[in-house]
Design a protein around this motif. Structure first.
Motif, PDB file in Angstrom:
ATOM      1  N   SER A 278       0.848  -1.204   0.000  1.00 45.10           N
ATOM      2  CA  SER A 278       0.000   0.000   0.000  1.00 45.10           C
ATOM      3  C   SER A 278       0.881   1.251   0.000  1.00 45.10           C
ATOM      4  N   GLY A 279       2.075   1.123   0.580  1.00 45.04           N
ATOM      5  CA  GLY A 279       3.027   2.250   0.537  1.00 45.04           C
ATOM      6  C   GLY A 279       3.470   2.554  -0.883  1.00 45.04           C
ATOM      7  N   VAL A 280       3.646   1.514  -1.683  1.00 45.77           N
ATOM      8  CA  VAL A 280       4.050   1.728  -3.088  1.00 45.77           C
ATOM      9  C   VAL A 280       2.975   2.548  -3.806  1.00 45.77           C
ATOM     10  N   ALA A 281       1.700   2.175  -3.583  1.00 43.48           N
ATOM     11  CA  ALA A 281       0.610   2.927  -4.225  1.00 43.48           C
ATOM     12  C   ALA A 281       0.625   4.386  -3.759  1.00 43.48           C
ATOM     13  N   GLU A 282       0.911   4.582  -2.474  1.00 46.11           N
ATOM     14  CA  GLU A 282       0.929   5.948  -1.927  1.00 46.11           C
ATOM     15  C   GLU A 282       2.090   6.779  -2.498  1.00 46.11           C
ATOM     16  N   VAL A 283       3.262   6.142  -2.611  1.00 44.80           N
ATOM     17  CA  VAL A 283       4.413   6.858  -3.184  1.00 44.80           C
ATOM     18  C   VAL A 283       4.106   7.245  -4.629  1.00 44.80           C
ATOM     19  N   VAL A 284       3.520   6.305  -5.384  1.00 45.33           N
ATOM     20  CA  VAL A 284       3.201   6.582  -6.795  1.00 45.33           C
ATOM     21  C   VAL A 284       2.213   7.746  -6.890  1.00 45.33           C
ATOM     22  N   GLU A 285       1.235   7.751  -5.978  1.00 49.56           N
ATOM     23  CA  GLU A 285       0.237   8.822  -6.025  1.00 49.56           C
ATOM     24  C   GLU A 285       0.836  10.168  -5.595  1.00 49.56           C
ATOM     25  N   LYS A 286       1.521  10.155  -4.461  1.00 49.59           N
ATOM     26  CA  LYS A 286       2.004  11.433  -3.908  1.00 49.59           C
ATOM     27  C   LYS A 286       3.146  12.043  -4.716  1.00 49.59           C
ATOM     28  N   ASN A 287       3.987  11.184  -5.312  1.00 51.28           N
ATOM     29  CA  ASN A 287       5.154  11.717  -6.025  1.00 51.28           C
ATOM     30  C   ASN A 287       5.025  11.536  -7.538  1.00 51.28           C
ATOM     31  N   GLN A 288       3.781  11.532  -8.012  1.00 52.78           N
ATOM     32  CA  GLN A 288       3.536  11.327  -9.442  1.00 52.78           C
ATOM     33  C   GLN A 288       4.292  12.362 -10.286  1.00 52.78           C
ATOM     34  N   ALA A 289       4.303  13.612  -9.849  1.00 54.73           N
ATOM     35  CA  ALA A 289       4.947  14.658 -10.659  1.00 54.73           C
ATOM     36  C   ALA A 289       6.451  14.393 -10.783  1.00 54.73           C
ATOM     37  N   GLU A 290       7.069  13.985  -9.664  1.00 54.43           N
ATOM     38  CA  GLU A 290       8.518  13.699  -9.690  1.00 54.43           C
ATOM     39  C   GLU A 290       8.799  12.466 -10.547  1.00 54.43           C
ATOM     40  N   ILE A 291       7.912  11.483 -10.418  1.00 52.93           N
ATOM     41  CA  ILE A 291       8.086  10.243 -11.191  1.00 52.93           C
ATOM     42  C   ILE A 291       7.952  10.550 -12.692  1.00 52.93           C
ATOM     43  N   GLN A 292       6.962  11.357 -13.007  1.00 47.71           N
ATOM     44  CA  GLN A 292       6.716  11.726 -14.407  1.00 47.71           C
ATOM     45  C   GLN A 292       7.948  12.421 -15.009  1.00 47.71           C
ATOM     46  N   LYS A 293       8.545  13.273 -14.196  1.00 42.60           N
ATOM     47  CA  LYS A 293       9.723  14.007 -14.662  1.00 42.60           C
ATOM     48  C   LYS A 293      10.861  13.042 -14.998  1.00 42.60           C
ATOM     49  N   ILE A 294      11.061  12.086 -14.113  1.00 40.43           N
ATOM     50  CA  ILE A 294      12.190  11.159 -14.295  1.00 40.43           C
ATOM     51  C   ILE A 294      11.892  10.148 -15.408  1.00 40.43           C
ATOM     52  N   LEU A 295      10.582   9.957 -15.707  1.00 38.72           N
ATOM     53  CA  LEU A 295      10.213   9.018 -16.781  1.00 38.72           C
ATOM     54  C   LEU A 295       9.965   9.751 -18.108  1.00 38.72           C
ATOM     55  N   GLY A 296      10.481  10.943 -18.215  1.00 40.74           N
ATOM     56  CA  GLY A 296      10.372  11.675 -19.488  1.00 40.74           C
ATOM     57  C   GLY A 296       8.947  12.025 -19.862  1.00 40.74           C
ATOM     58  N   GLY A 297       8.113  12.298 -18.845  1.00 43.21           N
ATOM     59  CA  GLY A 297       6.743  12.753 -19.117  1.00 43.21           C
ATOM     60  C   GLY A 297       5.687  11.664 -18.985  1.00 43.21           C
TER      61      GLY A 297
END
Ligand SMILES: NC(=O)c1ccc[n+]([C@@H]2O[C@H](COP(=O)([O-])OP(=O)(O)OC[C@H]3O[C@@H](n4cnc5c(N)ncnc54)[C@H](OP(=O)(O)O)[C@@H]3O)[C@@H](O)[C@H]2O)c1
Length: 341
Positions: free
Chosen positions: A14-33
Motif C-alpha cells: 500500500s506504501g508503493v501505491a501511496e508513493v506513486v500517487e504522492k510523487n507522481q509529478a517527480e516520477i513523471q519528470k524522471i520518466l520523461g513525461g
C-alpha cells in the motif's frame, strides 16, 4: 501511461501505491513525461478492486513491471517466476525470497530480457544495493558493518537508557516496531539475511543466511550497557562482512564512541562500508516502515521502466554457492566482540 501491478497490498504494497500517487509529478519528470499507474493490486484479502489470480496480471500485455511485496517464499516465488518468464520485471522487498531464490530468479530475468531488483530488501529506504552495485561497482570493498534491524536497534537504544530487555521489547511491540513473534528480529536472523545479501553482492559468491554465524540480542542486559559506557562504548547488533577474513557474522558488538555507528539510535539503520579507493562510507536512514521501504521499491520500478526490454545486471545472476570461514572465537573473557574498523 505506464502500468504496474502490486502483489501483496499490506504495509509496503500500500506504501508503493501511496508513493506513486504522492510523487507522481517527480516520477513523471524522471520518466520523461510518462505517468505511472497502478493497474492491478493482488491480495489474498477482499480489497475493493483487487484481483486474486496472478494470470490476470501476467496475461495483460500492458504490465511491464510488478512489485512483489507479499513476503514469504510461496506464492511469492511462483508468482515472481511466472512474471519473469513473461518478460515482466519484478521489484521485490522480500529478503527471504532473495536469499532463498534470488540467484535463480535473476538468471530467469536475464534470459527473458527483464529485471529482478530488490533494493528494498536490505536497509529499507536506504539506497544501499544500487550504490554498492553501481557507484561502488569499481571499488574493492574490504568490509561492511551494519545496524540492519530497526527493531533490535530500538530495543538496544532503550536498554542503554536503563530499560531491561523485556520492557524494551514490549514497548517496541506497542509502537508497532516489533512483531508479536519477534524471534526473527531479536535472534538476529533478519540481520543475517540482509548481511548475507550484501556479502553475496560484494564477494561475488552466493552466501546464504544459514551460513552466517548468528547471535541475537536476547542475552544483552541493561547492566552490560553500564559496563560498556564505562569504556566509552555502546552495544549494537551488527551484521559484519570481512572480505579479508572471508567471514560473515551477526552478533552484538561493543561500538566505540568515535565510530559513526555509535550514534545510530532508535529504529534507524546505519551501514559502514570500506572501499579501497573511496575509503569509508556511511549510510544512515530508515531501514523499515511503509513509505521509506516503498520508496526503495519505486526506485527499482523506475529503473526497470527505463530499461524495458533489457536486463539490468543485479549482480546475482551468475553467483555460485560459496563457502565462508567461521568467524574467529571471541575472547572468552569478554561477553561481546568489539567492532574493529
Ligand atoms: N514492513 C516493513 O517495514 C518492511 C521493510 C522492508 C522489507 N519488508 C518486506 O516486505 C515484504 C512485505 O512486508 P509487509 O510488512 O508489507 O507485510 P504485510 O503487511 O503482511 O503485507 C503482505 C501482504 O500480502 C498479502 N498476502 C500474503 N499472502 C498472500 C497470497 N498468498 N496472495 C495474495 N496476497 C497475499 C497479505 O495478506 P494477509 O495480511 O491477509 O496475509 C498482506 O496484505 C516482506 O517480505 C517484508 O520482509 C517489510
Amino acid at each position: 501511461m505506464i502500468n504496474i501491478a502490486i502483489l501483496g497490498f499490506g504495509t509496503i504494497g500500500s506504501g508503493v501505491a501511496e508513493v506513486v500517487e504522492k510523487n507522481q509529478a517527480e516520477i513523471q519528470k524522471i520518466l520523461g513525461g510518462e505517468t505511472l499507474h497502478v493497474k492491478y493490486i493482488l491480495d489474498i484479502r477482499d480489497i475493493p478492486g483487487a484481483v486474486k489470480d496472478i494470470e490476470t496480471i501476467i496475461n495483460d500485455p500492458d504490465i511491464k513491471v510488478v512489485c512483489e511485496t507479499m513476503g514469504g517464499k510461496e506464492p511469492a516465488y511462483t508468482y515472481t517466476h511466472l512474471a519473469l518468464e513473461r518478460g515482466i520485471s519484478v521489484c521485490s522487498s522480500n529478503k527471504e525470497l532473495v536469499d532463498a531464490h534470488g540467484v535463480e530468479l535473476s538468471a530467469i530475468a536475464r534470459s527473458h530480457h527483464c529485471s529482478y531488483l530488490f533494493e528494498a530488501s536490505v536497509g529499507g529506504g536506504i539506497p544501499l544495493i544500487r550504490t554498492i552495485r553501481e557507484a561502488c561497482g569499481h571499488e574493492k570493498i574490504s568490509k561492511i558493518a551494519g545496524i540492519l534491524n530497526g527493531t533490535c536497534n530500538y530495543i538496544l537504544t532503550n536498554m542503554k537508557d536503563g530499560k531491561d530487555f523485556d520492557s524494551a521489547l514490549k514497548e517496541a511491540q506497542e509502537k508497532g516496531y516489533a512483531e508479536r513473534n519477534p524471534a526473527a528480529d531479536v535472534e538476529g536472523h533478519d540481520t543475517a539475511r540482509k548481511i548475507a545479501i550484501l556479502a553475496s553482492l560484494i564477494s561475488g559468491k552466493k552466501i546464504s543466511y544459514e551460513q552466517v554465524d548468528c547471535e541475537g540480542i536476547t542475552n544483552v542486559t541493561a547492566e552490560d550497557f553500564v559496563n560498556a559506557d564505562a569504556y566509552g562504548m555502546s552495544i549494537k547488533l551488527l551484521g559484519v562482512y570481512d572480505a579479508g577474513a572471508d567471514t560473515v557474522l551477526v552478533a552484538p558488538h561493543l561500538v566505540p564512541k568515535d565510530n559513526a555507528l555509535y550514534n545510530v539510535n532508535g529504529v534507524f539503520n546505519g551501514v559502514m562500508l570500506k572501499g579501497n579507493m573511496v575509503n569509508d562510507l556511511l549510510f544512515y536512514g530508515r531501514g523499515a516502515g511503509k513509505l521509506p521501504t516503498a520508496s526503495a521499491v519505486v526506485s527499482d520500478v523506475i529503473e526497470c521502466i527505463k530499461n524495458i526490454g533489457k536486463n539490468i545486471d543485479n549482480g546475482f545472476a551468475d553467483l555460485e554457492p560459496g563457502t565462508i570461514n567461521r568467524a574467529p572465537e571471541k575472547n572468552p573473557e569478554q561477553k561481546f566482540r568489539t567492532l574493529s574498523w
